[in-house]
Design an enzyme around this catalytic site. Structure first.
Site, PDB file in Angstrom:
ATOM      1  N   LYS A 267      47.257  85.832  27.998  1.00  0.00           N
ATOM      2  CA  LYS A 267      48.685  85.319  27.590  1.00  0.00           C
ATOM      3  C   LYS A 267      49.442  85.295  28.540  1.00  0.00           C
ATOM      4  O   LYS A 267      50.065  86.292  29.380  1.00  0.00           O
ATOM      5  CB  LYS A 267      48.905  86.431  26.412  1.00  0.00           C
ATOM      6  CG  LYS A 267      50.145  85.687  25.490  1.00  0.00           C
ATOM      7  CD  LYS A 267      51.257  86.649  25.245  1.00  0.00           C
ATOM      8  CE  LYS A 267      52.065  87.416  26.403  1.00  0.00           C
ATOM      9  NZ  LYS A 267      53.433  86.224  26.803  1.00  0.00           N
TER      10      LYS A 267
ATOM     11  N   GLY B  48      54.097  92.385  35.363  1.00  0.00           N
ATOM     12  CA  GLY B  48      55.045  91.983  34.943  1.00  0.00           C
ATOM     13  C   GLY B  48      56.106  93.272  35.423  1.00  0.00           C
ATOM     14  O   GLY B  48      55.850  93.948  36.437  1.00  0.00           O
ATOM     15  N   SER B  49      57.187  93.312  34.627  1.00  0.00           N
ATOM     16  CA  SER B  49      58.068  94.257  34.879  1.00  0.00           C
ATOM     17  C   SER B  49      57.958  95.612  34.441  1.00  0.00           C
ATOM     18  O   SER B  49      56.954  95.675  33.865  1.00  0.00           O
ATOM     19  CB  SER B  49      59.500  93.938  33.994  1.00  0.00           C
ATOM     20  OG  SER B  49      59.401  93.938  32.636  1.00  0.00           O
ATOM     21  N   THR B  50      58.661  96.653  35.322  1.00  0.00           N
ATOM     22  CA  THR B  50      58.327  97.992  34.887  1.00  0.00           C
ATOM     23  C   THR B  50      58.442  98.484  33.313  1.00  0.00           C
ATOM     24  O   THR B  50      57.842  99.152  32.866  1.00  0.00           O
ATOM     25  CB  THR B  50      59.303  98.910  35.862  1.00  0.00           C
ATOM     26  OG1 THR B  50      58.515  98.514  37.146  1.00  0.00           O
ATOM     27  CG2 THR B  50      58.853 100.441  35.856  1.00  0.00           C
TER      28      THR B  50
ATOM     29  N   GLU C 254      50.638  96.074  37.147  1.00  0.00           N
ATOM     30  CA  GLU C 254      51.139  95.761  38.316  1.00  0.00           C
ATOM     31  C   GLU C 254      52.714  95.414  38.441  1.00  0.00           C
ATOM     32  O   GLU C 254      52.845  94.176  37.542  1.00  0.00           O
ATOM     33  CB  GLU C 254      50.445  94.412  38.992  1.00  0.00           C
ATOM     34  CG  GLU C 254      48.893  94.445  39.654  1.00  0.00           C
ATOM     35  CD  GLU C 254      48.924  95.361  40.720  1.00  0.00           C
ATOM     36  OE1 GLU C 254      49.703  95.738  41.422  1.00  0.00           O
ATOM     37  OE2 GLU C 254      47.579  95.583  41.219  1.00  0.00           O
TER      38      GLU C 254
ATOM     39  N   CYS D 218      57.311  89.896  43.631  1.00  0.00           N
ATOM     40  CA  CYS D 218      57.381  91.323  43.601  1.00  0.00           C
ATOM     41  C   CYS D 218      57.266  92.050  44.873  1.00  0.00           C
ATOM     42  O   CYS D 218      58.041  93.134  44.968  1.00  0.00           O
ATOM     43  CB  CYS D 218      56.232  91.749  42.753  1.00  0.00           C
ATOM     44  SG  CYS D 218      54.562  91.466  43.405  1.00  0.00           S
TER      45      CYS D 218
ATOM     46  N   GLU E 162      66.131  95.505  41.485  1.00  0.00           N
ATOM     47  CA  GLU E 162      65.251  94.507  41.765  1.00  0.00           C
ATOM     48  C   GLU E 162      65.842  92.949  41.437  1.00  0.00           C
ATOM     49  O   GLU E 162      65.846  92.695  40.447  1.00  0.00           O
ATOM     50  CB  GLU E 162      63.914  94.589  41.179  1.00  0.00           C
ATOM     51  CG  GLU E 162      62.732  93.495  41.778  1.00  0.00           C
ATOM     52  CD  GLU E 162      61.541  93.448  40.958  1.00  0.00           C
ATOM     53  OE1 GLU E 162      61.561  93.779  39.682  1.00  0.00           O
ATOM     54  OE2 GLU E 162      60.557  93.067  41.291  1.00  0.00           O
TER      55      GLU E 162
HETATM   56  P1  NAD Z   1      58.029  90.839  32.005  1.00  0.00           P
HETATM   57  O1  NAD Z   1      57.654  92.047  31.919  1.00  0.00           O
HETATM   58  O2  NAD Z   1      59.234  90.165  31.141  1.00  0.00           O
HETATM   59  O3  NAD Z   1      56.956  89.623  31.103  1.00  0.00           O
HETATM   60  C1  NAD Z   1      55.448  89.822  31.589  1.00  0.00           C
HETATM   61  C2  NAD Z   1      54.701  89.329  30.590  1.00  0.00           C
HETATM   62  O4  NAD Z   1      54.642  90.206  29.445  1.00  0.00           O
HETATM   63  C3  NAD Z   1      55.065  88.041  29.701  1.00  0.00           C
HETATM   64  O5  NAD Z   1      53.915  87.511  29.513  1.00  0.00           O
HETATM   65  C4  NAD Z   1      55.733  88.689  28.576  1.00  0.00           C
HETATM   66  O6  NAD Z   1      55.565  87.608  27.528  1.00  0.00           O
HETATM   67  C5  NAD Z   1      54.845  89.940  28.215  1.00  0.00           C
HETATM   68  N1  NAD Z   1      55.273  90.823  27.399  1.00  0.00           N
HETATM   69  C6  NAD Z   1      56.778  91.039  27.096  1.00  0.00           C
HETATM   70  N2  NAD Z   1      56.993  92.218  26.445  1.00  0.00           N
HETATM   71  C7  NAD Z   1      55.644  92.576  26.062  1.00  0.00           C
HETATM   72  C8  NAD Z   1      55.161  93.656  25.142  1.00  0.00           C
HETATM   73  N3  NAD Z   1      56.034  94.520  24.489  1.00  0.00           N
HETATM   74  N4  NAD Z   1      53.971  94.152  25.151  1.00  0.00           N
HETATM   75  C9  NAD Z   1      53.048  93.155  25.858  1.00  0.00           C
HETATM   76  N5  NAD Z   1      53.275  91.813  26.599  1.00  0.00           N
HETATM   77  C10 NAD Z   1      54.838  91.717  26.844  1.00  0.00           C
HETATM   78  O7  NAD Z   1      57.958  90.402  33.403  1.00  0.00           O
HETATM   79  P2  NAD Z   1      58.421  88.814  34.125  1.00  0.00           P
HETATM   80  O8  NAD Z   1      59.644  88.727  34.025  1.00  0.00           O
HETATM   81  O9  NAD Z   1      57.614  87.837  33.557  1.00  0.00           O
HETATM   82  O10 NAD Z   1      58.052  89.023  35.551  1.00  0.00           O
HETATM   83  C11 NAD Z   1      58.774  89.564  36.549  1.00  0.00           C
HETATM   84  C12 NAD Z   1      58.431  90.879  36.994  1.00  0.00           C
HETATM   85  O11 NAD Z   1      56.988  90.639  37.351  1.00  0.00           O
HETATM   86  C13 NAD Z   1      59.297  91.354  38.088  1.00  0.00           C
HETATM   87  O12 NAD Z   1      59.483  92.844  37.812  1.00  0.00           O
HETATM   88  C14 NAD Z   1      58.037  91.528  39.111  1.00  0.00           C
HETATM   89  O13 NAD Z   1      58.380  92.572  40.263  1.00  0.00           O
HETATM   90  C15 NAD Z   1      56.856  91.842  38.534  1.00  0.00           C
HETATM   91  N6  NAD Z   1      55.726  91.282  39.112  1.00  0.00           N
HETATM   92  C16 NAD Z   1      55.023  92.272  39.743  1.00  0.00           C
HETATM   93  C17 NAD Z   1      53.737  91.706  40.237  1.00  0.00           C
HETATM   94  C18 NAD Z   1      52.961  92.905  41.074  1.00  0.00           C
HETATM   95  O14 NAD Z   1      51.693  92.419  41.369  1.00  0.00           O
HETATM   96  N7  NAD Z   1      53.291  94.131  41.097  1.00  0.00           N
HETATM   97  C19 NAD Z   1      53.544  90.753  40.899  1.00  0.00           C
HETATM   98  C20 NAD Z   1      54.467  89.477  40.294  1.00  0.00           C
HETATM   99  C21 NAD Z   1      55.464  89.992  39.309  1.00  0.00           C
END
Ligand code: NAD
Length: 485
Positions: free
Chosen positions: A184, A235-237, A257, A291, A389
C-alpha cells in the site's frame, strides 16, 4: 505452479490508461477514487482507486493462496521471475520517471532518474542473493542446521518521499525469500506504485504481488489482518508506533524504517570548500524530504564564519522550481500537509528572531508547494528547528567549540537514523563516529548505500534493517533443524 521463463523486456503496458489496483493477478478499480496532485502546479495528475476493506481482504487472501506455490519454487526459479520483473520495469523506465516527477515533484533529469535507475538495479541485484542453510554443528552424533524459511504474507506500507525506490526495496527481498506481498503506497504518491504493480502482473504468477491504494485506513486494515505475518513499514515515527501496536494482534514480525534528525560534524582543520556541494546535496537533496538528509550541521568555531558564507554562496545559486524543467535543482514540497508543517516551522524561526542568511520566507501565492532554500545561523540547541525533523529545504548550521558537548548535542535526540563526521584526522573522526548513536555513520563520505549493506535506525528511528543479509533474513523465520546421525 507452472514455471515459464517470462520475457519481461517485451512487456508493454499503457501509461495513459486509468490506474488500477492489482489483486489476484487482475487489474481492478474501485467505486470511489481520490485525486493525486502535482505539487509543482496544484493540478490533478490522475485519480487513484480507494480500496474497500473487502478488496484489501481479497488482496491478502490472494497473497495467502499464492504463497505456498511461490515458496515451493527454487531460489533460481524465483530469481528468474524477479529478473524478468526488473526487465519489464526497465522497459517502462522513462514513463515511470516522468510519472514520479509529476506526482512527487522531484526533478526529472536528476533525482527522479536516479531513483528509478537505482530501484531497478536493486531489484536485479537482490534477485541474485541467496540465504543458504548454515551448518552450525556437525559431530559424530548429530548435525545442526539453520534454515531461513518464508514468513508468509508480507504487508508493505510506503511513504511519499521515495515511492518507487522504497517500494521496490521491499518487493525484491520479500519475493526472493519466498513470501508474497500486499503493498500500500502513500495516498500522496500512489500512481507509480500502481503502475509497477500492473507491470508485475505481466510477469509474476497470480497473487504474488498485490497492490492496493487508498488513504491511511487501508494501512490499518493490513496491519490488523490476521493472515499477514509481517509488516515492512517506512514512514514517520508516529505512524511506526501505531503499526507496532496493531502488529501485536497476531505477533507480526515488523521492520520499521522511521524518521531521523541526522547530525553532521565538521571537525577543526577540515578543508571544507571542496565539501560544500556534497554537504549541500546531503542536506537539500529531494528538497530535504529525505529520512537521512543532514538535518543539523555542526561546524567547528575555527571554520564557522567562512564555512557559513561559502555554504550560503553556493546554496543561493540553486534553483527551486518545477521538476520537469531541466534548470530546476530542487522541486516542491510533495504535499500540502508537509507544506503546512514547514509554514509553521518557518513562522517559529521568524518569531524567535534567529538569523537567517538565506531564504526564510515562503511565498504562499505560488500555485505549487515551493519552499525556498533556507539556512538558519546558529539557532539555540533546544530550538524547534534543531529538535524536530523538518523534512524540507531548511538547515540549521551550528557553531561548536567543545568536542564532548557537540557529541552530546548530536546524541540528545529520540532519533538515531544516521550521522556523518568530516575531518582531516581520520582516526579522530572515526573515534567521534564510534560515539554517535545512529544506525549508520559515515566518515568523510555520505549516503553510500549498497545491496549488501544493512540499513536501519537506532532508538526511535526504527526497528530492524533493510538490505544486506540481515535485511533478507528479516523476511524469514529461523528454523533450527537437528538430525541424529
Ligand atoms: P507517514 O507515517 O505519514 O505515512 C507512511 C505510510 O503509512 C503511508 O502509506 C500512510 O498512508 C500509512 N499510514 C498512515 N497511518 C497508518 C496507520 N495507522 N497504519 C498503517 N499505515 C498507516 O509518513 P510519510 O509522511 O509518508 O513519510 C515521511 C516520514 O517517513 C518521515 O518521518 C521520514 O523520515 C520517514 N522515512 C523514513 C525512511 C527510512 O528508511 N528510515 C525513509 C523514508 C522516509
Amino acid at each position: 505452479m507452472n514455471v515459464q521463463a517470462p520475457f519481461g523486456a517485451q512487456v508493454k503496458i499503457d501509461f495513459g490508461a486509468p490506474y488500477t489496483m492489482s489483486i489476484a493477478g487482475r487489474q481492478v478499480g474501485a467505486n470511489q477514487t481520490f485525486e493525486v496532485f502535482n505539487p509543482a502546479t496544484g493540478e490533478v495528475v490522475a485519480n487513484a482507486p480507494e480500496a474497500t476493506e473487502t478488496q484489501v481482504n481479497e488482496a491478502v487472501a490472494a497473497a495467502k493462496q499464492a504463497q505456498p506455490g511461490w515458496a515451493a519454487l527454487s531460489w533460481e526459479e524465483r530469481s528468474k521471475y524477479i529478473t524478468a520483473y526488473a526487465d519489464a520495469l526497465d522497459a517502462h523506465k522513462e514513463e515511470i520517471i516522468t510519472l514520479l516527477t509529476k506526482e512527487q515533484g522531484k526533478p526529472r533529469h536528476s533525482m527522479a532518474t536516479v531513483e528509478v535507475d537505482y530501484a531497478i538495479y536493486w531489484v536485479r541485484e537482490v534477485a541474485k542473493r541467496r540465504l543458504e542453510d548454515e551448518v552450525i554443528e556437525d559431530t559424530p552424533e548429530h548435525i545442526v542446521k539453520i534454515r531461513h524459511t518464508p514468513l508468509g504474507v508480507v504487508g508493505a506500507i510506503t511513504p511519499w518521499n521515495f515511492p518507487i525506490l522504497l517500494g521496490l526495496w521491499k518487493i525484491a527481498p520479500c519475493l526472493i525469500t519466498g513470501n508474497t506481498m500486499v503493498m500500500k503506497p502513500s495516498p500522496y504518491t500512489p500512481l507509480g506504485t500502481l503502475r509497477f504493480g500492473e507491470i508485475a502482473q505481466q510477469v509474476l504468477p497470480e497473487g504474488v504481488l498485490n497492490v492496493v491504494s487508498g488513504g491511511n485506513e487501508q494501512g490499518v486494515w493490513i496491519t490488523n489482518h490476521d493472515d499477514v505475518s509481517k509488516i515492512s513499514f517506512t514512514g514517520s515515527t508516529a505512524t511506526g508506533k501505531k503499526v507496532m501496536a496493531a502488529s501485536s494482534s497476531n505477533l507480526k514480525r515488523i521492520t520499521l524504517e522511521l524518521g531521523g534528525n541526522d547530525p553532521s560534524i565538521v571537525m577543526p582543520g577540515t578543508d571544507y570548500k571542496p565539501l560544500i556541494p556534497t554537504l549541500f546535496d546531503a542536506a537539500f537533496g529531494n528538497s530535504g524530504q529525505w529520512c537521512i538528509a543532514i538535518k543539523r550541521l555542526y561546524v567547528h568555531d575555527s571554520l564557522y564564519d567562512g564555512f557559513l558564507q561559502a555554504f550560503v554562496d553556493y546554496a543561493s545559486e540553486k534553483v527551486v522550481g518545477n521538476g520537469m524543467d531541466p534548470s530546476t535543482d530542487l522541486g516542491p514540497i510533495q504535499n500540502k500537509m508537509q507544506y503546512g508543517k514547514l509554514l509553521d516551522l518557518f513562522a517559529d524561526v521568524k518569531a524567535k528572531g534567529y538569523n537567517v542568511p538565506l531564504g526564510g520566507k515562503i511565498d504562499e501565492s505560488l500555485a505549487g508547494n515551493f519552499v525556498p532554500i533556507t539556512v538558519v545561523d546558529n539557532p539555540p540547541r533546544d530550538s524547534r528547528i534543531v529538535k524536530e525533523e523538518p523534512f524540507g529545504p531548511i538547515l540549521p548550521i551550528m557553531r561548536w567549540t567543545n568536542l564532548e558537548d557537540v557529541i552530546e548535542d548530536c546524541n540528545d535526540t529520540q532519533f538515531g537514523l544516521a550521522a556523518s563526521v568530516w575531518g582531516p584526522d581520520r582516526a579522530e573522526a572515526i573515534e567521534v563516529a564510534n560515539r554517535l548513536e545512529a544506525g549508520t555513520v559515515w566518515v568523510n563520505e555520505i549516503h553510500i548505500h549498497g545491496i549488501d549493506i544493512p540499513f536501519g535506525g537506532h532508538k526511535q528511528s526504527g526497528m530492524g534493517v533493510e538490505n544486506g543479509t540481515e535485511g533478507l533474513q528479516e523476511f524469514t523465520n529461523t528454523k533450527t533443524l537437528m538430525f541424529a546421525k
